[in-house]
Motif scaffolding. Structure first.
Motif, PDB file in Angstrom:
ATOM      1  N   PHE A  93       0.837  -1.198   0.000  1.00  9.39           N
ATOM      2  CA  PHE A  93       0.000   0.000   0.000  1.00  9.39           C
ATOM      3  C   PHE A  93       0.877   1.255   0.000  1.00  9.39           C
ATOM      4  O   PHE A  93       1.899   1.302   0.683  1.00  9.39           O
ATOM      5  N   LEU A  94       0.450   2.267  -0.742  1.00 11.06           N
ATOM      6  CA  LEU A  94       1.093   3.573  -0.632  1.00 11.06           C
ATOM      7  C   LEU A  94       0.584   4.321   0.598  1.00 11.06           C
ATOM      8  O   LEU A  94       1.257   5.201   1.126  1.00 11.06           O
ATOM      9  N   GLY A  95      -0.615   3.982   1.050  1.00 10.74           N
ATOM     10  CA  GLY A  95      -1.179   4.604   2.253  1.00 10.74           C
ATOM     11  C   GLY A  95      -1.672   6.018   2.005  1.00 10.74           C
ATOM     12  O   GLY A  95      -1.780   6.476   0.867  1.00 10.74           O
ATOM     13  N   LEU A  96      -1.938   6.714   3.090  1.00  8.98           N
ATOM     14  CA  LEU A  96      -2.457   8.082   3.007  1.00  8.98           C
ATOM     15  C   LEU A  96      -1.352   9.113   2.868  1.00  8.98           C
ATOM     16  O   LEU A  96      -1.584  10.210   2.353  1.00  8.98           O
ATOM     17  N   SER A  97      -0.163   8.784   3.353  1.00 10.72           N
ATOM     18  CA  SER A  97       0.953   9.724   3.272  1.00 10.72           C
ATOM     19  C   SER A  97       2.266   8.957   3.360  1.00 10.72           C
ATOM     20  O   SER A  97       2.357   7.928   4.039  1.00 10.72           O
ATOM     21  N   GLY A  98       3.285   9.467   2.662  1.00 10.93           N
ATOM     22  CA  GLY A  98       4.604   8.851   2.731  1.00 10.93           C
ATOM     23  C   GLY A  98       5.534   9.540   3.707  1.00 10.93           C
ATOM     24  O   GLY A  98       6.672   9.099   3.909  1.00 10.93           O
ATOM     25  N   ARG A  99       5.083  10.622   4.328  1.00 11.37           N
ATOM     26  CA  ARG A  99       5.915  11.379   5.268  1.00 11.37           C
ATOM     27  C   ARG A  99       5.799  10.795   6.671  1.00 11.37           C
ATOM     28  O   ARG A  99       4.697  10.626   7.198  1.00 11.37           O
TER      29      ARG A  99
END
Length: 312
Positions: A14-20
């Motif tokens: 999953f890339l998810g909601l944010s990569g930070r």
């Protein structure tokens, strides 16, 4: 794509909601709080209804079933999402992705049908009160809930069979935070025309089973309320529907936005934001809506809390 040129992936990422990383930690705290409220509020609603004999009516039987459904489909998504906020790579095995997709689809369908069943219950209570005891007997209520679950489980099984017969050869990276239909279709290297057709027909049937009875029920309810001579009677009748109408507007408004908007306006990032509201926020809001806007629930809650304080 020829089978020999297809890379077989054993999991998805999953890339998810944010990569930070900093944002993810903040989101973890926020969604942990939301999920905690969801579980406590819905299980609390189920427990409250089971403890108070005054709430042993068809309306609250259906509300208890809806609360159970909300806990289930929130729990299918939220724990994995919370774990991923603390993970570097957000992996999910192929088989678990299929299971998540199936159970999420099933409980979402069940929630749709349950809201329609609850509208029918209000129709009978307001428009045919003398027939209410027979029309909404315990056996009929159980049959209606069973119908909702059978509809959801069968529809989800059809979706899952078609979805996971597709090939995923080019990539295993899903631009989402759980295994939902549109991002999986976007990821597939196969022709998805049949899947898109099946999804459209299926969503239309579920929407038809849910929305048409709901609209018919409320058209009769509104007509009956407007014909009442007593202003107090009109207020009382409307108050019994206000919570349900609020829940219906939020639920189906989000559903229609997600699955029935024009393809030219479709965006995976927009879909992720709508999915957060649909899978995480709405299950938290439903018990709050029914408790804050329902006199019987508030009275029962005060009674239970008063009993606990006295016994303590």
């Amino acid at each position: 794509m020829p089978a020999e040129n297809c890379t077989v992936f054993t999991d998805f990422i999953f890339l998810g909601l944010s990569g930070r990383q900093g944002v993810q930690k903040g989101l973890f705290v926020l969604f942990l709080l939301v999920y905690g409220i969801t579980v406590i509020a819905n299980l609390g609603m189920i427990l409250l209804i089971s403890m108070d004999p005054r709430l042993h009516t068809p309306m609250y039987y259906f509300l208890s079933s809806l609360s159970f459904c909300d806990v289930c489909y929130s729990s299918i998504v939220s724990p994995k999402m919370l774990a991923d906020f603390l993970s570097v790579q957000k992996r999910i095995p192929y088989n678990l992705c299929a299971m998540q997709f199936y159970f999420y689809s099933a409980f979402a369908d069940v929630a749709c049908v349950m809201l329609s069943v609850m509208a029918y219950d209000r129709y009978v209570a307001i428009c045919n009160p003398l027939l209410y005891a027979n029309a909404m007997s315990r056996s009929i209520c159980a049959q209606l809930v069973t119908f909702a679950y059978i509809t959801g489980l069968v529809d989800a099984a059809i979706h899952t069979c078609f979805m996971f017969r597709l090939s995923f050869c080019n990539s295993n990276i899903i631009n989402h935070f759980f295994c939902d239909g549109p991002p999986l279709l976007a990821l597939s290297s196969s022709d998805t025309t049949i899947n898109e057709l099946v999804m459209f027909i299926s969503c239309s049937l579920i929407a038809g089973i849910s929305i048409i009875p709901l609209l018919v029920s409320y058209s009769y309810i509104i007509t009956t309320i407007l014909r009442m001579n007593s202003a107090q009677g009109r207020r009382k009748a409307f108050s019994t529907c206000a919570s349900h109408l609020t829940a219906v507007a939020i639920f189906f408004g989000t559903l229609l936005f997600m699955y029935f908007r024009p393809s030219s306006t479709y965006s995976l990032d927009t879909d992720k934001m709508a999915s957060v509201f649909y899978t995480v926020v709405i299950p938290m809001l439903n018990p709050l809506i029914y408790s804050l806007r329902n006199k019987d629930v508030k009275v029962s809650l005060r009674k239970v809390m008063g009993t606990k304080l006295c016994s303590g």
